[in-house]
Structures are given as C-alpha cells and as structure tokens.
Design a protein around this motif. Structure first.
Motif, short mmCIF file in Angstrom:
data_model
loop_
_atom_site.label_atom_id
_atom_site.label_comp_id
_atom_site.label_asym_id
_atom_site.label_seq_id
_atom_site.Cartn_x
_atom_site.Cartn_y
_atom_site.Cartn_z
N LEU A 83 -45.63 -35.82 24.45
CA LEU A 83 -44.48 -36.72 24.44
C LEU A 83 -44.28 -37.41 23.10
O LEU A 83 -43.18 -37.77 22.76
N GLU A 84 -45.34 -37.59 22.33
CA GLU A 84 -45.20 -38.31 21.07
C GLU A 84 -44.26 -37.60 20.10
O GLU A 84 -43.57 -38.23 19.34
N ASP A 85 -44.20 -36.29 20.15
CA ASP A 85 -43.29 -35.55 19.26
C ASP A 85 -41.84 -35.69 19.73
O ASP A 85 -40.92 -35.68 18.93
N ALA A 86 -41.64 -35.84 21.03
CA ALA A 86 -40.29 -35.90 21.58
C ALA A 86 -39.70 -37.30 21.51
O ALA A 86 -38.50 -37.48 21.57
N ALA A 87 -40.57 -38.33 21.40
CA ALA A 87 -40.08 -39.71 21.45
C ALA A 87 -39.10 -40.01 20.33
O ALA A 87 -38.00 -40.51 20.56
N GLY A 88 -39.49 -39.74 19.10
CA GLY A 88 -38.62 -39.94 17.95
C GLY A 88 -38.18 -41.37 17.73
O GLY A 88 -37.28 -41.64 16.95
N ASP A 89 -38.82 -42.32 18.41
CA ASP A 89 -38.39 -43.71 18.28
C ASP A 89 -39.53 -44.61 17.79
O ASP A 89 -39.48 -45.80 17.95
N GLY A 90 -40.55 -43.97 17.25
CA GLY A 90 -41.69 -44.75 16.76
C GLY A 90 -42.66 -45.14 17.84
O GLY A 90 -43.59 -45.86 17.59
N ALA A 91 -42.47 -44.65 19.05
CA ALA A 91 -43.33 -45.00 20.15
C ALA A 91 -44.62 -44.18 20.16
O ALA A 91 -45.39 -44.28 21.07
N SER A 92 -44.84 -43.37 19.15
CA SER A 92 -46.01 -42.49 19.14
C SER A 92 -47.23 -43.14 18.51
O SER A 92 -48.12 -42.47 18.05
#
Length: 113
Positions: free
Chosen positions: A101-110
């Motif tokens: 999911l970290e690659d799909a977040a794209g909002d700095g949530a990783s």
C-alpha cells in the motif's frame, strides 16, 4: 518449497500454450464452474499463526487440484475460490510487493519517504 513455487510460476506463464483465446476463455470458465461446484462445507480453514479466534483475520482452505478458498473470519459465509494458477499468481505478486500500500498511497502516508 522454492522449487514448487518456481514450477508453479512456470505453469502460470505457460497457461494456455497452444490454445486459441476462445479455448482459453472456455477452459477458464469451466475450471471456475467446477471450483464453485465443490462442496467445501467440511473444509479445514487455516489462519495466520498467533491470531486469536475473536480477531478479524483472513482464513484459507486448501481444495483439490491446488485450488484455494479464502474468507474473512468476520463474514465466513462469503467465500472466494481461486484456481491453482490464480492463487500462485497472487502469492508470487504478494511476495514481490505488488500489493504494498505504501507505493499506492502517494500522499506521504508511507512513513516519511
């Protein structure tokens, strides 16, 4: 086990060799129909080690011909079934990080990347 995964990956890659697109579609439909026709009322369900019965978790059951059934412990009446090729493709994709999911977040949530 690595040899088994490698062999399964090769069989996924050679799926449909020598078949026309129509034959492949018909075969996959037939396989899916046979899979959903199986009586799995006595299936033995497994979940990740260390999970408690009261926790929400994914459970899987091994079916004939390498197929797998999957359900949520919170809604056990909803069961998804996968052919051996589908399950192998999923497992190999998960191992390769395709569903991270970290690659799909794209909002700095990783985590600050």
């Amino acid at each position: 086990m690595a040899e088994a995964a490698q062999g399964a990956a090769q069989s996924v890659g050679s799926d449909g060799a020598g078949e026309s697109p129509e034959e492949i579609k018909a075969r996959k439909e037939r396989e899916k129909n046979e899979l959903y026709a199986l009586d799995i009322s006595d299936a033995e369900w497994h979940s990740a080690p260390g999970t408690e019965d009261h926790e929400e978790r994914v459970e899987i059951a091994y079916l004939p011909a390498g197929a797998v059934a999957m359900r949520s412990s919170m809604e056990p009446e909803i069961v998804l079934r996968y052919t051996e090729a589908e399950w192998t493709a999923f497992v190999l994709g998960a191992r390769d990080g395709e569903f991270d999911l970290e690659d799909a977040a794209g909002d700095g949530a990783s985590g600050g990347k």
